[in-house]
Design an enzyme around this catalytic site. Structure first.
Site, short mmCIF file in Angstrom:
data_model
loop_
_atom_site.label_atom_id
_atom_site.label_comp_id
_atom_site.label_asym_id
_atom_site.label_seq_id
_atom_site.Cartn_x
_atom_site.Cartn_y
_atom_site.Cartn_z
N ASP A 61 14.82 -13.54 -6.97
CA ASP A 61 14.67 -12.22 -7.60
C ASP A 61 15.32 -12.26 -8.97
O ASP A 61 15.98 -13.23 -9.34
CB ASP A 61 15.25 -11.12 -6.72
CG ASP A 61 16.73 -11.28 -6.44
OD1 ASP A 61 17.36 -12.13 -7.10
OD2 ASP A 61 17.26 -10.56 -5.58
N GLY A 98 17.66 -10.29 -10.32
CA GLY A 98 19.02 -9.76 -10.47
C GLY A 98 19.06 -8.28 -10.78
O GLY A 98 20.12 -7.65 -10.72
N GLY A 99 17.90 -7.70 -11.10
CA GLY A 99 17.86 -6.29 -11.47
C GLY A 99 18.35 -5.37 -10.38
O GLY A 99 19.14 -4.44 -10.63
N PHE A 100 17.92 -5.61 -9.14
CA PHE A 100 18.32 -4.72 -8.05
C PHE A 100 19.83 -4.73 -7.86
O PHE A 100 20.44 -3.68 -7.65
CB PHE A 100 17.62 -5.13 -6.75
CG PHE A 100 18.01 -4.28 -5.57
CD1 PHE A 100 17.47 -3.01 -5.41
CD2 PHE A 100 18.93 -4.74 -4.63
CE1 PHE A 100 17.84 -2.21 -4.32
CE2 PHE A 100 19.30 -3.95 -3.56
CZ PHE A 100 18.75 -2.68 -3.40
N ASP A 151 13.47 -5.94 -14.01
CA ASP A 151 12.98 -4.56 -13.99
C ASP A 151 14.12 -3.60 -13.73
O ASP A 151 15.21 -4.00 -13.33
CB ASP A 151 11.91 -4.39 -12.90
CG ASP A 151 12.47 -4.60 -11.50
OD1 ASP A 151 13.39 -5.44 -11.34
OD2 ASP A 151 12.01 -3.94 -10.56
N GLY A 200 10.90 -0.83 -5.85
CA GLY A 200 11.33 0.56 -5.79
C GLY A 200 11.06 1.24 -4.48
O GLY A 200 11.12 2.47 -4.39
N ASP A 210 10.51 -9.65 2.22
CA ASP A 210 11.84 -10.24 2.38
C ASP A 210 12.83 -9.16 2.75
O ASP A 210 12.62 -7.98 2.44
CB ASP A 210 12.31 -10.91 1.08
CG ASP A 210 12.93 -9.89 0.13
OD1 ASP A 210 14.17 -9.81 0.07
OD2 ASP A 210 12.18 -9.15 -0.53
N CYS A 219 10.85 -14.69 24.59
CA CYS A 219 11.09 -15.48 23.37
C CYS A 219 11.37 -16.93 23.73
O CYS A 219 12.09 -17.21 24.70
CB CYS A 219 12.26 -14.88 22.60
SG CYS A 219 12.68 -15.77 21.08
N CYS A 251 17.29 -18.30 22.98
CA CYS A 251 16.83 -17.74 24.25
C CYS A 251 16.58 -18.81 25.30
O CYS A 251 16.68 -18.54 26.50
CB CYS A 251 15.58 -16.90 24.03
SG CYS A 251 15.93 -15.36 23.13
N HIS A 287 17.98 -16.17 16.47
CA HIS A 287 17.01 -15.40 17.25
C HIS A 287 16.27 -14.37 16.40
O HIS A 287 15.03 -14.27 16.47
CB HIS A 287 17.69 -14.70 18.43
CG HIS A 287 16.80 -13.71 19.09
ND1 HIS A 287 15.80 -14.07 19.98
CD2 HIS A 287 16.71 -12.35 18.95
CE1 HIS A 287 15.15 -12.98 20.36
NE2 HIS A 287 15.67 -11.93 19.75
#
Length: 379
Positions: free
Chosen positions: A94, A96-98, A148, A218, A268, A306, A311, A337
């Site tokens: 990413d 880095g903006g967030f 952004d 966003g 993600d 699973c 498991c 898991h």
């Protein structure tokens, strides 16, 4: 030759979800897919070999955190992020903006970029579109994200309009500053909050710049899920059919399915490993908190349906014991898991698309998982 290529395979006749494959310099992965998050060049407590055993074809790392520690120049000297962390499959970073907008108490936005304080020691820092590209070029990720602004929810129309216009200008600067387009694909990020007019403007601006892929940003910032789904319904059709579409920061099982139905290819989230650290597990029958006292003598697996390493080998009682004693191995087992659960869920989604029955699969899964119940717990 572009670094990233999207191969369309088919559309689900029942829902409109799409099956595809993304080709990168470090291999291909089928979509829709979930990307485990390795913020600091590691998916917490997991080895690369374990991630490969789960059939993870791409992971995410964080530009902001790696810029601060150990520094992008050190990673460049190591031969890039793939060599540094011994991962030979695809990596998305990413911008880095967030983190700038979510972690820093102090920040000042101007046209050149953002002034803010390092969340670790309070030092003053500055991040711009050009700097975000410099860092990601040094990291050598397969997919880079444009820098952004990510306003919180809710934001006024007036503020969001200015933010969208700035994000479009920053996206253009990112394209100009990107030094390795033949090796790394740069994705643009569509912003605009809940406002259809602004999402349309943002998408129009970015599509005209011809990025090799597009993200919807966003969302998953505090808005109700019905708003997120509504935004996806009017945003995704604005994006090119021949490019990958990425919904940022989304990882709950219901949102993965609903996002895929609305045409998203990539997701993600830190959710599976974050909740694993406090003993919360995703199972085919819903949310399970393994620390609860009722599991002290439960010698069955976390999820009887699973087949993951956890498991197949360990009981709820044993994992509860480890978690109550703060043993790291307990966190490893729950993290393994949860990651396996989401990656396997996405394989089930892909199979349902192949069979033109994703709508039916959604109903079956929501019923079994408990999402259809009144006041159903989410993560």
């Amino acid at each position: 030759m572009t670094a990233i290529r999207y191969e369309f395979i088919k559309t689900c006749k029942q829902t409109g979800a799409r099956l595809g494959r993304v080709h990168t310099p470090h291999g291909s992965f089928d979509t829709p897919t979930f990307m485990p998050v390795g913020t600091l060049a590691t998916v917490k407590t997991m080895s690369p070999e374990e991630l490969k055993a789960m059939d993870s074809g791409i992971i995410l790392s964080n530009t902001y955190h790696l810029w601060l520690r150990p520094g992008h120049e050190i990673i460049r000297e190591a031969g890039g992020l793939h060599k540094f962390m011994n991962w030979d499959r695809a990596i998305l970073t990413d911008s880095g903006g967030f983190q700038v907008f979510s972690l820093s108490d102090f920040r000042r936005i101007e046209e050149e970029g953002v002034h803010f304080r390092n969340h670790l020691n309070g030092d003053k820092l500055f991040l711009s579109p050009e700097k975000a590209m410099e860092i990601q070029n040094a990291l050598g990720s397969d997919i880079m994200m444009a820098f952004d602004e990510c306003p919180p929810f809710p934001a006024t129309f007036e503020y969001m309009k200015k933010s969208v216009e700035r994000t479009s200008r920053w996206a253009e600067r990112c394209l100009k500053a990107h030094e390795r387009p033949q090796d790394q694909g740069l994705f643009g990020i569509v912003q605009g909050g809940e406002y259809e007019e602004l999402r349309r403007q943002s998408a129009k601006d970015l599509v005209s710049m011809d990025f090799p892929g597009y993200a919807v940003g966003g969302l998953s910032v505090g808005e109700p899920k019905d708003i997120m789904n509504r935004v996806l319904e009017f945003t995704t059709p604005l994006l090119p059919d021949n490019k990958p579409r990425y919904l940022m920061g989304v990882g709950s099982p219901d949102s993965l399915i609903d996002g895929a139905i609305r045409g998203i290819d990539m997701f993600d989230c830190v959710l599976p490993t974050r909740i694993a650290r406090n003993g919360t597990c995703m199972t085919s029958e819903g949310r399970l908190v393994v620390k609860n006292a009722k599991f002290a003598r439960d010698f069955g697996p976390l999820d009887p349906n699973c087949d993951c390493y956890t498991c197949k080998n360990y009981s709820r009682a044993y994992i509860r014991h480890l978690m109550k004693c703060d043993e790291t191995f307990g966190i490893r087992l729950t993290s393994y898991h949860n990651l396996h659960f989401l990656l396997n869920l996405m394989e089930q989604v892909r199979q349902a698309i192949r069979e033109d029955r994703l709508g039916d699969f959604r109903e079956e899964f929501f019923e079994q998982y408990g999402f259809n119940k009144p006041n159903a717990k989410n993560f």
